[in-house]
Enzyme design. Structure first.
Site, PDB file in Angstrom:
ATOM      1  CD  GLU A 157       1.060  -1.809   0.281  1.00 28.82           C
ATOM      2  OE1 GLU A 157       1.988  -2.610   0.526  1.00 28.82           O
ATOM      3  OE2 GLU A 157       0.013  -1.776   0.929  1.00 28.82           O
ATOM      4  CG  ASN A 198      -4.063   1.402  -3.752  1.00 26.50           C
ATOM      5  OD1 ASN A 198      -4.792   2.335  -3.453  1.00 26.50           O
ATOM      6  ND2 ASN A 198      -4.088   0.238  -3.112  1.00 26.50           N
ATOM      7  CG  HIS A 234      -5.083   0.271   5.510  1.00 27.30           C
ATOM      8  ND1 HIS A 234      -6.225  -0.485   5.682  1.00 27.30           N
ATOM      9  CD2 HIS A 234      -4.559  -0.097   4.315  1.00 27.30           C
ATOM     10  CE1 HIS A 234      -6.380  -1.287   4.634  1.00 27.30           C
ATOM     11  NE2 HIS A 234      -5.391  -1.067   3.789  1.00 27.30           N
ATOM     12  CD  GLU A 263      -5.852  -1.402   0.187  1.00 31.88           C
ATOM     13  OE1 GLU A 263      -5.330  -1.790   1.248  1.00 31.88           O
ATOM     14  OE2 GLU A 263      -5.333  -1.591  -0.933  1.00 31.88           O
ATOM     15  CG  ASP A 265      -8.758  -0.617   7.853  1.00 32.89           C
ATOM     16  OD1 ASP A 265      -7.821   0.209   7.825  1.00 32.89           O
ATOM     17  OD2 ASP A 265      -8.589  -1.841   7.617  1.00 32.89           O
TER      18      ASP A 265
HETATM   19  C1  XIL Z   1      -4.535  -7.615   3.082  1.00 34.37           C
HETATM   20  C2  XIL Z   1      -5.684  -8.597   3.160  1.00 34.37           C
HETATM   21  O1  XIL Z   1      -6.845  -7.913   3.631  1.00 34.37           O
HETATM   22  C3  XIL Z   1      -5.342  -9.732   4.064  1.00 34.37           C
HETATM   23  O2  XIL Z   1      -6.368 -10.714   4.072  1.00 34.37           O
HETATM   24  C4  XIL Z   1      -4.035 -10.365   3.638  1.00 34.37           C
HETATM   25  O3  XIL Z   1      -3.667 -11.356   4.545  1.00 34.37           O
HETATM   26  C5  XIL Z   1      -2.952  -9.315   3.535  1.00 34.37           C
HETATM   27  O4  XIL Z   1      -3.365  -8.266   2.672  1.00 34.37           O
HETATM   28  N1  XIL Z   1      -2.745  -3.056   1.645  1.00 34.37           N
HETATM   29  C6  XIL Z   1      -3.248  -3.681   0.544  1.00 34.37           C
HETATM   30  C7  XIL Z   1      -4.094  -4.875   0.695  1.00 34.37           C
HETATM   31  O5  XIL Z   1      -3.066  -3.165  -0.578  1.00 34.37           O
HETATM   32  O6  XIL Z   1      -3.925  -5.785  -0.359  1.00 34.37           O
HETATM   33  C8  XIL Z   1      -3.859  -5.584   2.006  1.00 34.37           C
HETATM   34  O7  XIL Z   1      -4.821  -6.625   2.139  1.00 34.37           O
HETATM   35  C9  XIL Z   1      -3.929  -4.602   3.150  1.00 34.37           C
HETATM   36  C10 XIL Z   1      -2.880  -3.542   2.986  1.00 34.37           C
END
Ligand code: XIL
Length: 461
Positions: A157, A198, A234, A263, A265
């Site tokens: 990020e 990422n 996401h 990641e 969802d």
């Molecule tokens: C999230 C985890 O899933 C949570 O359990 C934690 O509280 C916060 O982080 N982007 C990312 C991940 O790169 O590391 C994050 O994971 C979600 C967003």
């Protein structure tokens, strides 16, 4: 001699009026998200986290074959690994690795450098000490997990949504040079791991994706050891699907890096309903298809597989239901089947229909139109790669069908679902699985091919 015996047997069988093939029976192997992804040379994974690893119903699915990869959701982040300067604690990360190794899951390391979940001591360091702390953290952690992770999210990020660099202790101390420095340090510690950058909201084309593209291009031009770009994906149904996702992934791949969905969802404003589930399924299907369409898209990871352990409800107030398994660890036929078809698979059980069709077949052939009481079979090649292909046959007409064809080019089926396979040499016979007896029915298979992969003439009876 042997040929004579077989010829003799054939004559004998013909003489008594029985027509048969000498068949080898192959039970259709279980189709999973991982088996479908692996057929295209990819992995399909799920994130996980330490507290969940004591939930045996949960781990039975995580390690039960659906997945071939995992990412620790928190266990390898800076605040977990190096909570105070110079004190490293690998207990949680190691627990995820141990589970993964016992269940055939490869591990993506996540993440070495990120502005979040960063212990206070890092932000409190004088700027002059930041680079040494960054390099030491990366060196220690990447060395510890060398040989245990196949990839690292080295930098996570780095951008704001408008495409400017995000301020962080690293950026404040070193400017954007912290990124190249992090990659060089990670490569030195673990030369075999694939090194990724990422981010989120880079999935579709736009200012943030453009900024990432320009950064990766300049890192490559400068000889910085970067191997891949991760797209978090996401997504949220209320914000629309990312713009030109496939083309976006492809332009990164064209820079000479791998890409991965890291990641995934797809959240919604609660409560869940069937219309939202259907939209969500379309999103899942579209993401998977975008990856599958890009040769260098190496795999897909969902950000845990079940709503029971999703990060969404605690992060996005009023939102949730983002994953393909619900909070009772039950598969949602909508989202799950949409991933299956996106991966080129066939929905195996008589579950709810999928809202979005897979890619159009590259080629297909049908048997002759049926007379009354007969049936038609349409054979399609739905995906093909060097040495292998995936086929799908749809059947209309009568229940209790039998489909037959003869391969002309030595193709051999390794796995078939939705039916029972008999392949003897080039002759293939398929009869329905018990639940797949009544048309319209579809079965699918994986097969090898070499040189030519001609469409066979299929017969249905
Ligand atoms: C999230 C985890 O899933 C949570 O359990 C934690 O509280 C916060 O982080 N982007 C990312 C991940 O790169 O590391 C994050 O994971 C979600 C967003």
């Amino acid at each position: 001699m042997r040929r004579k015996i077989i010829a003799g047997a054939a004559t004998l069988l013909a003489a008594v009026g029985t027509f048969t093939f000498v068949v080898t029976r192959a039970e259709a192997a279980t189709q999973t998200l991982q088996s479908l992804a692996a057929a295209g040379g990819r992995y399909f994974g799920s994130a996980t986290d330490n507290p969940e690893l004591t939930d045996t119903a949960y781990t039975a699915i995580l390690g039960g074959g659906e997945f071939g990869q995992t990412t620790p959701g928190n266990a390898m982040k800076w605040d977990t690994i190096e909570p105070t300067q110079g004190t490293f604690n690998y207990t949680k990360g190691d627990a995820v690795v141990t589970f993964a190794q016992a269940h055939n899951l490869k591990v993506r390391g996540h993440t070495l450098v990120w502005h979040n979940q960063l212990p206070g001591w890092v932000s409190a360091l004088p700027a002059a000490q930041l680079q040494a702390a960054l390099e030491n953290h990366i060196t220690q952690e990447a060395t510890h997990y060398k040989g245990k992770v196949f990839a690292w999210d080295v930098v996570n990020e780095p951008f704001n949504d408008d495409g400017t660099f995000r301020t962080s202790p690293f950026y404040n101390a070193m400017g954007s040079d912290y990124i190249a420095d992090a990659f060089r340090t990670a490569r030195a510690a673990d030369p075999d791991a694939k090194l990724y950058i990422n981010d989120y909201n880079t999935d579709g084309q736009g200012a943030k994706a453009d900024a990432m593209y320009n950064l990766v291009k300049s890192l490559k031009a400068a000889g910085v050891p970067i191997d891949g770009v991760g797209f978090q994906a996401h997504l949220a149904i209320q914000y629309g699907f990312p713009t030109n996702m496939q083309a976006n992934l492809q332009r990164f791949a064209d820079l000479g890096v791998d890409v991965a969905i890291t990641e995934l969802d797809v959240r919604m404003v609660l409560p869940r309903d069937s219309a939202k589930d259907a939209t969500q399924a379309t999103y899942y299907n579209n993401v998977v298809k975008a990856c599958v369409a890009v040769t260098r898209c190496v795999g897909i990871t969902i950000w845990d597989y079940t709503d029971k352990y999703s990060w969404v409800p605690s992060t996005f107030s009023g939102q949730g239901a983002a994953l393909p398994w619900d909070e009772n660890l039950v598969k949602k036929p909508t989202a799950y089947d949409a991933i299956v078809t996106g991966l080129g698979g066939t929905v195996q059980s008589p579950s709810a229909s999928v809202t979005s069709a897979g890619p159009s077949p590259s080629k297909s052939a049908s048997s002759s139109p049926p007379a009354a009481g007969a049936c038609t079979a349409t054979y399609k090649i739905v995906g093909s790669w060097p040495g292998g292909f995936q086929g799908e046959v749809s059947v209309t007409g009568k229940a209790g069908w039998t489909v037959r064809w003869t391969f002309a080019n030595g193709q051999t089926i390794s796995q078939l679902w939705g039916g029972t396979l008999s392949q003897s040499g080039s002759a293939v016979t398929v009869t329905p699985a018990s639940w797949n007896n009544t048309p319209p029915a579809t079965f699918g298979f994986l097969a090898s091919w070499n040189g030519t992969n001609a469409l066979p003439t299929v017969a249905c009876s």
